[in-house]
Design a protein around this motif. Structure first.
Motif, PDB file in Angstrom:
ATOM      1  N   HIS A  10     -15.701   8.278 -25.906  1.00  0.00           N
ATOM      2  CA  HIS A  10     -14.406   7.598 -25.865  1.00  0.00           C
ATOM      3  C   HIS A  10     -14.204   6.840 -27.172  1.00  0.00           C
ATOM      4  O   HIS A  10     -14.983   5.946 -27.503  1.00  0.00           O
ATOM      5  CB  HIS A  10     -14.365   6.654 -24.665  1.00  0.00           C
ATOM      6  N   SER A  57     -18.110  13.707 -20.482  1.00  0.00           N
ATOM      7  CA  SER A  57     -16.732  13.239 -20.644  1.00  0.00           C
ATOM      8  C   SER A  57     -16.327  13.278 -22.109  1.00  0.00           C
ATOM      9  O   SER A  57     -15.167  13.156 -22.441  1.00  0.00           O
ATOM     10  CB  SER A  57     -16.641  11.794 -20.150  1.00  0.00           C
ATOM     11  N   CYS A  96     -13.230   8.978 -15.864  1.00  0.00           N
ATOM     12  CA  CYS A  96     -12.974   7.546 -15.646  1.00  0.00           C
ATOM     13  C   CYS A  96     -11.483   7.233 -15.579  1.00  0.00           C
ATOM     14  O   CYS A  96     -11.111   6.082 -15.360  1.00  0.00           O
ATOM     15  CB  CYS A  96     -13.645   6.701 -16.724  1.00  0.00           C
ATOM     16  N   CYS A 112     -18.583   8.359 -20.462  1.00  0.00           N
ATOM     17  CA  CYS A 112     -18.454   7.583 -19.234  1.00  0.00           C
ATOM     18  C   CYS A 112     -19.213   8.339 -18.132  1.00  0.00           C
ATOM     19  O   CYS A 112     -19.682   9.449 -18.358  1.00  0.00           O
ATOM     20  CB  CYS A 112     -16.983   7.358 -18.890  1.00  0.00           C
ATOM     21  N   CYS A 153      -8.865  10.867 -19.221  1.00  0.00           N
ATOM     22  CA  CYS A 153     -10.237  11.345 -19.040  1.00  0.00           C
ATOM     23  C   CYS A 153     -10.406  11.740 -17.569  1.00  0.00           C
ATOM     24  O   CYS A 153     -10.113  10.938 -16.674  1.00  0.00           O
ATOM     25  CB  CYS A 153     -11.223  10.245 -19.412  1.00  0.00           C
TER      26      CYS A 153
END
Ligand SMILES: [Zn+2]
Length: 493
Positions: free
Chosen positions: A304, A301, A364, A293, A361
């Motif tokens: 995901h 990050s 985000c 992200c 996270c």
């Protein structure tokens, strides 16, 4: 409504509960009944599919890897991994409740509708291949159900990148039966966003891609790191205004901090001042990709993950022992919602530093499992005969990390060849480099030698500087699907 929206706020205990249920149902309803490979494997190993109730029970299932798909005596071996339901198997393996539901559907909607639904779920209609440089390519097939999942992962990524409906996407991944191109193609269609898929350098040429880019002015560009870099460099030479670019999404190769920084600097010079650069990770066997992200260029990050679609285990590549959260190891993939080609506990051969983490996270704020983006190939080692005495195992990815991180280098290539072209002589390692503008060459050559020896313990036989145009040809940047970063010219066999 995509359930990922609600999933992202579940606790890790809730996620584990959901994955346990899904895993059990997937194995007992789809994998064991219909996969010739897994029914045989379970029977041989005395595994009762009903006993696989939790993620912890996965340990009982042996790993598979690329070699399980390749059999020189049977080129059709990959078919054993494709779910192949028929009436007899359905009657034999499906629980009573599911059979009654099927029968009810037949009575109320007619047998044609049952047949259509089964075809949609299981019949292979699409195929991509692995891009193995060492092994022969392995086909993975998709049913309509799997295409729906490809759409889902694509649209989840569009959401991660914050791509709005009125943005324009340019897909510069090479047109080929490979995951990256199609992931973007289907993702954009599903997200209802305008996308031009050019097919990459090999299809449209760099000039063609550039013309298309200047015409549609995409805010999002997706492609392979080396080619995107090449294209932006080309724009710089032509002094194009690229201020319309807001996001760059990279796939099919590792993306380093230094690369992101270099690319961001070039874009800035062309007027694109606030560009977000995202890495993605995916592989043919998962028929899906995951993404980062938005974060600063020096941060990641991580990718995901989709806990309703797969289980990612991290294992010790030597012992096979399953590692805990955040620990380093090899990435192992198990699908939870696949049809057509199905793999359980697939060893990717990719090594990740930092493993899988849970919780919110920091970038985000989604509560989501994430896979660290510090991933390298385990099999990047080559046996080099550097002296007459013995071979040395050299990890070639170390050359890559040293040379990629040197901002003074524009492009590089490693060549491995036999001394005097004699197959019985020692191996030689030659480094070709194109320095960036205004770089002092002799200082650079000394620095490269020092850093390479420090990181790889291999002293290159020669370091040769060549002009950019020759390097582009050597790397086949404009003509191949994947650039020739490491050229092994030694006789095979
Ligand atoms: Zn995030």
């Amino acid at each position: 409504m995509d359930p990922w929206n609600s999933l992202k706020s579940l606790s890790s205990a809730d996620v584990a509960h959901l994955q346990n249920q899904q895993l059990h149902a997937f194995i007992t309803t789809h994998v064991y009944p219909f996969s010739p490979f897994y029914r045989r494997l379970f029977d041989q190993k005395g595994i009762n599919p009903n006993d696989i109730k939790t993620i912890a029970d996965l340990k009982r299932i042996p790993f598979v890897s690329k070699t399980d798909f390749i059999n020189p005596n049977n080129p059709q071996q990959y078919r054993d991994f494709i779910l192949q339901p028929d009436e007899k198997l359905i009657k034999q393996f499906w629980p009573k409740g599911k059979l009654i539901a099927l029968l009810a559907k037949k009575i109320f909607n007619g047998s044609e509708s049952v047949k259509d639904a089964m075809n949609r779920e299981y019949r292979p209609i699409f195929m991509t291949f692995t891009t193995g440089t060492t092994n022969s390519p392995v086909p993975f097939v998709y049913s309509r159900h799997d295409i729906d999942n490809l759409n889902i992962s694509g649209s989840r990524m569009v959401r991660l990148f914050d791509i709005a409906e009125d943005e324009r996407i340019m897909n510069i991944f090479p047109f080929a039966p490979h995951l990256a191109f199609w992931q973007v193609f289907f993702g954009a269609v599903q997200a209802n966003v305008f996308a031009l898929s050019t097919g990459g350098g090999k299809v449209l040429g760099t000039e063609g891609n550039m013309t298309a880019m200047m015409r549609i002015k995409p805010s999002v560009i997706l492609g392979v790191p080396s080619y995107i870099y090449h294209l932006i460099r080309f724009a710089q030479q032509k002094n194009h205004d690229l201020s319309f670019i807001k996001k760059i999404v990279l796939g099919a190769a590792k993306v380093t901090v230094a690369y992101k920084q270099k690319l961001a600097d070039m874009l800035k010079e062309q007027g694109a001042t606030d560009v977000k650069i995202f890495g993605t990770y995916g592989f043919t066997e998962a028929r899906s990709a995951w993404a980062e992200c938005p974060a600063q260029h020096h941060e990641s990050s991580g990718y995901h993950l989709y806990p309703d679609k797969e289980i990612i285990e991290i294992i010790d590549p030597e012992t096979g022992e399953v590692k805990g959260p955040g620990e380093d190891g090899e990435i192992v993939y198990t699908s939870l919602d696949a049809r057509a080609s199905v793999v359980l506990r697939y060893r990717t051969g990719d090594f990740v530093k930092g493993g899988v983490t849970y919780g919110e996270c920091p970038f985000c704020k989604r509560v989501c499992m994430r896979l660290s983006s510090d991933i390298s190939r385990l099999s990047d080692t080559k046996d080099l005969q550097l002296s007459k005495v013995k071979g040395t195992l050299v990890n070639l990815s170390h050359f890559g990390s040293v040379l990629n991180d040197m901002l003074e280098i524009e492009e590089w290539q490693i060549e491995i060849r036999k001394h005097n072209n004699d197959p019985f002589d020692v191996d030689e390692v030659i480094i070709y480099v194109t320095p960036r503008k205004d770089v002092n060459e002799s200082t650079l050559l000394v620095a490269i030698k020092e850093k390479v020896v420090g990181s790889t313990e291999v002293s290159p036989n020669e370091i040769i500087t060549i002009p950019l145009c020759d390097m582009i040809k050597r790397l086949e940047l404009e003509t191949a699907n994947k650039e020739k970063r490491i050229l092994d010219l030694r006789p095979k066999g």
